[in-house]
Write an enzyme that holds these catalytic residues in place. Structure first.
Site, PDB file in Angstrom:
ATOM      1  N   ALA A 187      -9.251   5.711   4.888  1.00 30.31           N
ATOM      2  CA  ALA A 187      -9.120   6.874   5.768  1.00 30.31           C
ATOM      3  C   ALA A 187     -10.428   7.632   5.930  1.00 30.31           C
ATOM      4  O   ALA A 187     -11.186   7.799   4.969  1.00 30.31           O
ATOM      5  CB  ALA A 187      -8.043   7.844   5.283  1.00 30.31           C
ATOM      6  N   GLY A 188     -10.684   8.039   7.156  1.00 35.58           N
ATOM      7  CA  GLY A 188     -11.819   8.910   7.445  1.00 35.58           C
ATOM      8  C   GLY A 188     -13.010   8.233   8.079  1.00 35.58           C
ATOM      9  O   GLY A 188     -13.898   8.901   8.606  1.00 35.58           O
TER      10      GLY A 188
ATOM     11  N   GLY B   2      -7.485   9.583  10.167  1.00 37.91           N
ATOM     12  CA  GLY B   2      -7.675   9.701  11.599  1.00 37.91           C
ATOM     13  C   GLY B   2      -8.736  10.683  12.045  1.00 37.91           C
ATOM     14  O   GLY B   2      -8.925  10.894  13.245  1.00 37.91           O
TER      15      GLY B   2
ATOM     16  N   ASN C 190      -8.086   1.967  10.467  1.00 35.88           N
ATOM     17  CA  ASN C 190      -7.254   1.649  11.614  1.00 35.88           C
ATOM     18  C   ASN C 190      -7.758   2.408  12.845  1.00 35.88           C
ATOM     19  O   ASN C 190      -8.250   1.827  13.810  1.00 35.88           O
ATOM     20  CB  ASN C 190      -5.798   1.988  11.318  1.00 35.88           C
TER      21      ASN C 190
ATOM     22  N   LYS D  99       0.855  -1.181   0.000  1.00 36.13           N
ATOM     23  CA  LYS D  99       0.000   0.000   0.000  1.00 36.13           C
ATOM     24  C   LYS D  99       0.900   1.242   0.000  1.00 36.13           C
ATOM     25  O   LYS D  99       1.667   1.474   0.928  1.00 36.13           O
ATOM     26  CB  LYS D  99      -0.912   0.026   1.220  1.00 36.13           C
TER      27      LYS D  99
END
Length: 264
Positions: free
Chosen positions: A194-195, A168, A216, A107
């Site tokens: 993300a988000g 994040g 994550n 990635k």
């Protein structure tokens, strides 16, 4: 079991020549320890985990190692370039990952600045070109721009990963129209990266038609990460099923559930 049930059970997806059942990819950072990481991954049902090569120990046997808790024979490791702000740093990091573990599915993320963590697309294009020439199978974090996404696919990326919102942030999917355009034009998997902040955000991404979701912080920073991991698993499955089912059309005015004819 009906024919429809069987098709749903067989709803797998292809990535770089491999078949996966889970459409949820989870990160391995930010947890309190490797035990919690392993428990969250198990609860999520994920078959692929991302590993920040510059931050997680995967090669020093004198320190606790992630591979002791998540067996690379059972789960696909996806090395990533978190923390890289130039193409050169990203390429160097993934070369090290290949040396350490033999991984070529990677990635790529090349960030623009510390404040927004938005992708630097010029550096991303540069790193992509080098990595693909060296035989890497590149999944690429990118802006939610259909033109940039098409260029990355044309270059040979195996998956396109637009941000739903800043890394994040937990803000959810901010530009669903653009992500939908990216999905409609793509011939490789498109995954929101993300988000995502909570289960409903993951469901929205899947309802748009994404092939998967990567997250994550949404799990690791939850008050109960393992419980949130299970919630995300269910949300991704629910969103995918809703997409396959086809939602009702939106209407400007009310439409009664019961027929108006034949009333007493």
């Amino acid at each position: 079991m009906t024919e429809q049930d069987i098709k749903h059970k067989q709803d797998t997806w292809q990535l770089a020549g491999n078949e996966y059942s889970s459409r949820l990819i989870v990160g391995t950072g930010k947890y309190k320890d490797f035990e919690e990481t392993a428990a969250a991954v198990a609860a999520s049902g994920a078959e692929i985990v991302t590993v920040a090569v510059r931050r997680v120990n995967v090669s020093d046997p004198n320190q606790p190692m992630l591979v002791d808790y998540l067996d690379p024979k059972d789960i696909t490791y996806l090395p990533n370039t978190a923390g890289c702000f130039t193409a050169n740093d990203a390429v160097r990091t993934l070369r090290l990952a290949r040396e350490a573990g033999g991984w070529d599915l990677v990635k790529l993320e090349v960030l623009g600045d510390q404040k927004t963590l938005y992708p630097n697309m010029l550096e991303t294009f540069s790193a992509t070109e080098t990595l693909i020439a060296e035989g890497f199978k590149v999944m690429v974090y990118c802006s939610d721009d259909p033109i940039a996404a098409q260029k990355l696919e044309d270059m040979g990326c195996v998956a396109i990963m637009p941000l739903g919102a800043p890394i994040g942030s937990g803000l959810g999917i901010q530009n669903p129209v653009q992500i939908r355009l990216m999905i409609e034009q793509a011939h490789v998997p498109v995954l929101v990266d993300a988000g995502v902040g909570t289960a409903s955000d993951a469901a929205v991404a899947m309802e748009l038609g994404c092939d998967g979701v990567l997250m994550n912080t949404a799990i690791a920073d939850a008050k109960k990460p393992v419980m949130m991991a299970e919630a995300m698993k269910l949300a991704v499955e629910s969103g995918r099923l809703a997409y396959l089912a086809g939602r009702m059309p939106k209407k400007k005015y009310a439409d009664p559930s019961s027929p108006l004819s034949g009333l007493i």
